[in-house]
Design an enzyme around this catalytic site. Sequence first.
Site, short mmCIF file in Angstrom:
data_model
loop_
_atom_site.label_atom_id
_atom_site.label_comp_id
_atom_site.label_asym_id
_atom_site.label_seq_id
_atom_site.Cartn_x
_atom_site.Cartn_y
_atom_site.Cartn_z
N ASP A 275 -9.63 0.40 -1.55
CA ASP A 275 -9.03 0.97 -0.35
C ASP A 275 -10.05 1.90 0.29
O ASP A 275 -10.81 2.57 -0.41
CB ASP A 275 -7.75 1.74 -0.67
N GLU B 191 0.86 -1.19 0.00
CA GLU B 191 0.00 0.00 0.00
C GLU B 191 0.89 1.23 0.00
O GLU B 191 1.65 1.45 0.93
CB GLU B 191 -0.93 -0.01 1.23
P1 IMP Z 1 -8.13 -1.17 3.95
O1 IMP Z 1 -9.06 -0.58 2.93
O2 IMP Z 1 -8.05 -2.65 3.81
O3 IMP Z 1 -6.81 -0.47 4.00
O4 IMP Z 1 -8.77 -1.01 5.37
C1 IMP Z 1 -9.35 0.16 5.77
C2 IMP Z 1 -9.78 0.06 7.21
O5 IMP Z 1 -10.72 1.13 7.38
C3 IMP Z 1 -10.51 -1.22 7.60
O6 IMP Z 1 -9.67 -2.19 8.09
C4 IMP Z 1 -11.48 -0.70 8.66
O7 IMP Z 1 -10.81 -0.61 9.89
C5 IMP Z 1 -11.79 0.70 8.14
N1 IMP Z 1 -12.97 0.64 7.28
C6 IMP Z 1 -13.02 0.72 5.93
N2 IMP Z 1 -14.26 0.61 5.48
C7 IMP Z 1 -15.00 0.42 6.57
C8 IMP Z 1 -16.39 0.18 6.73
O8 IMP Z 1 -17.18 0.08 5.79
N3 IMP Z 1 -16.80 0.06 7.99
C9 IMP Z 1 -15.97 0.13 9.07
N4 IMP Z 1 -14.67 0.32 8.96
C10 IMP Z 1 -14.18 0.46 7.70
#
Ligand code: IMP
Length: 193
Positions: free
Chosen positions: A65, A36
């Site tokens: 993301d 990332e």
């Molecule tokens: P990534 O997109 O995998 O980097 O993760 C983003 C992080 O943001 C997730 O692990 C959650 O902690 C938070 N996140 C992203 N989207 C949501 C959602 O729809 N609900 C709650 N938390 C979210």
Amino acid sequence: MELLFATSNLNKVREANDVGRRFGVRFRQVRFPYPEVRSESVADVALDGVRFVYPMVKKPVIVEDSGLFIEALNGFPGTYSRFVFDKIGLNGVLALMRGKSDRRAYFASAVGFSDGRIVKAFEGFSEGAIARSVKGKSGFGYDPVFIPAGSKRTFAEDFSLKERVSHRAIAFRLLCEWLANRGSSKPAGRSRL
Ligand code: IMP
């Protein structure tokens, strides 16, 4: 049609398929870890990620993301949301918000698509506020502390609302509309949920 979705997060795949079902698109999870990039923009992270993943799968693929951006904390944790969640959790974030009257926050989601020719991002946002305590059991991540605008309940308490209005639902709907219109002469729509 079927589209590969490179992610380790099954919750994201479920939410994507809730939208995809209405458009005849099935998102199939593939586990291809990708680095990332350090950026405060979810679109930058998603585009960089899908550019990394496509040469490995050589099939149309998406990555997503997302993050929570809290106004009173200057957009923290933003693109570092997963790291912050893993380190300090919901109670840690609520502690940072103690005494803050401005509770405004938004979720952002960017879906990065590549078929080897076209590389494109689709973004969705969901405005709301940070709750004063953890509430509800559905969803994942920050859902138990996020109250979407116009509601009194967190996404974790009212998951059917999340399915309709979330940042992810909007980004995936834009992707599906674009996929559906690609074969026709119609331009990609920007309609809202
Ligand atoms: P990534 O997109 O995998 O980097 O993760 C983003 C992080 O943001 C997730 O692990 C959650 O902690 C938070 N996140 C992203 N989207 C949501 C959602 O729809 N609900 C709650 N938390 C979210």
